[in-house]
Scaffold this active site. Structure first.
Site, PDB file in Angstrom:
ATOM      1  N   TYR A 192       0.785  -1.175  -0.046  1.00 10.30           N
ATOM      2  CA  TYR A 192       0.088   0.149   0.063  1.00 10.30           C
ATOM      3  C   TYR A 192       0.701   1.361  -0.181  1.00 10.30           C
ATOM      4  CZ  TYR A 192      -4.727  -2.601   0.682  1.00 10.30           C
ATOM      5  OH  TYR A 192      -6.061  -2.957   0.731  1.00 10.30           O
ATOM      6  N   GLY A 193       2.319   0.966   0.127  1.00 13.40           N
ATOM      7  CA  GLY A 193       3.016   2.127   0.273  1.00 13.40           C
ATOM      8  C   GLY A 193       3.222   3.393  -1.076  1.00 13.40           C
ATOM      9  N   CYS A 244      -2.415  -2.581   9.936  1.00 14.94           N
ATOM     10  CA  CYS A 244      -1.554  -1.715   8.312  1.00 14.94           C
ATOM     11  C   CYS A 244      -1.500  -0.245   9.109  1.00 14.94           C
ATOM     12  CB  CYS A 244      -2.068  -1.723   7.084  1.00 14.94           C
ATOM     13  SG  CYS A 244      -1.395  -0.813   5.896  1.00 14.94           S
ATOM     14  N   THR A 269      -0.074   1.785   7.382  1.00 13.31           N
ATOM     15  CA  THR A 269       0.005   3.351   6.556  1.00 13.31           C
ATOM     16  C   THR A 269      -1.992   3.621   6.574  1.00 13.31           C
ATOM     17  OG1 THR A 269       1.874   2.116   5.094  1.00 13.31           O
ATOM     18  CG2 THR A 269       0.458   3.725   4.143  1.00 13.31           C
ATOM     19  N   CYS A 303       5.581  -0.799  11.365  1.00 11.37           N
ATOM     20  CA  CYS A 303       4.997  -2.278  10.393  1.00 11.37           C
ATOM     21  C   CYS A 303       5.329  -3.280  10.933  1.00 11.37           C
ATOM     22  CB  CYS A 303       5.724  -1.854   9.005  1.00 11.37           C
ATOM     23  SG  CYS A 303       5.138  -3.412   7.828  1.00 11.37           S
ATOM     24  N   HIS A 325       4.674  -6.071   9.103  1.00 11.79           N
ATOM     25  CA  HIS A 325       5.223  -6.886   8.684  1.00 11.79           C
ATOM     26  C   HIS A 325       6.650  -7.602  10.083  1.00 11.79           C
ATOM     27  CE1 HIS A 325       2.732  -6.591   5.437  1.00 11.79           C
ATOM     28  NE2 HIS A 325       3.636  -7.886   4.908  1.00 11.79           N
TER      29      HIS A 325
END
Length: 268
Positions: A43-44, A74, A76, A184, A186
């Site tokens: 999405y970044g 998320c 973002t 993030c 992740h």
């Protein structure tokens, strides 16, 4: 609204599974429905309007599945769209954001570093967090292009990953950063590699446990906690190929979950 309904969790990919894992520990009896929009990741690289529109459509899907609350896993989405999403939906929306405040309380050197995607680091919301909680402390922003992609590819401990982490973190570490914020979802899957590169004297702050606790608090506050003996069920929807998603999720969580194909959500 019935407390028996599931809790929805969404992310641009599989990174939010790190938060799903903590929500499961905090709320063992809740049914959790996770959407990984891996076909549209990262999405970044997307515009603010696209992110807002796409995340709204995913929440519409989760609401249609009966979700009583939604967790945005998320950073973002949180950074660019959470305000509009909360205005658009009348169910609780809990969102993750970089844990600058706890990191400021932990630092001994007075220097902390936030690891995140470029889009998150450029957002007004993160700069507001730094102004609100970072007084008297140097808050460094560390853009980490490609790290989320390594998690999606299950590259969690390679020599190439360690070299990339060394390149990314060395400037902040040379400036005295003793606390790293994982900005993030992740990145918790890389925490062992990050710790080895950063060294024993550097603390790493993952906001996921605090967000999971906030989910519990919000559900309790609204009388939506599920009261039952049976353990909850985790269900996953993906916009990518289900076989690939099933293998990736199995590798990250060390368990096999049912994975279904996310239906088309409209033109983007």
């Amino acid at each position: 609204m019935s407390a028996s309904r599931p809790v929805g969790v969404l992310d641009s990919g599989v990174g939010g599974l790190s938060l799903l894992r903590d929500i499961r520990r905090e709320l063992p009896h809740e049914d959790l429905l996770y959407v990984a929009d891996s076909a549209c990741a990262p999405y970044g690289d997307r515009s603010t309007a696209w992110i807002a529109r796409r995340s709204a459509r995913i929440i519409e899907f989760l609401v249609a599945q009966g979700c009583k609350a939604v967790v945005i896993a998320c950073n973002t989405i949180t950074a660019v769209a959470v305000g509009a999403l909360r205005e658009a939906f009348d169910i609780p929306i809990i969102a993750i954001e970089p844990a600058i405040k706890p990191a400021v309380a932990l630092t001994r050197s007075g220097v902390i570093a936030v690891m995140a995607t470029s889009r998150t680091l450029q957002s007004d919301s993160l700069h507001r967090l730094r102004r609100r909680h970072g007084a008297g402390v140097e808050v460094l922003f560390v853009p980490c292009p490609g790290l989320a992609d390594r998690v999606e590819a299950i590259d969690l401990d390679s020599a190439e990953l360690h070299a990339q982490l060394h390149t990314l973190l060395s400037p902040a570490l040379r400036k005295g950063a003793d606390t790293l914020v994982l900005g993030c979802t992740h990145y918790p899957f890389l925490i062992d590699s990050i710790a080895r590169v950063a060294g024993a004297g550097v603390r790493i702050v993952d906001p996921s446990p605090a967000v999971a606790a906030e989910v519990r608090r919000r559900l309790h506050e609204q009388g939506l906690l599920r009261r039952r003996v049976e353990l909850g069920i985790d269900s996953v929807w993906t916009s990518a190929a289900t076989d690939q998603a099933r293998d990736t999720i199995g590798a990250l969580l060390d368990q096999h979950l049912e994975v279904r194909q996310l239906p088309p959500l409209g033109r983007d």
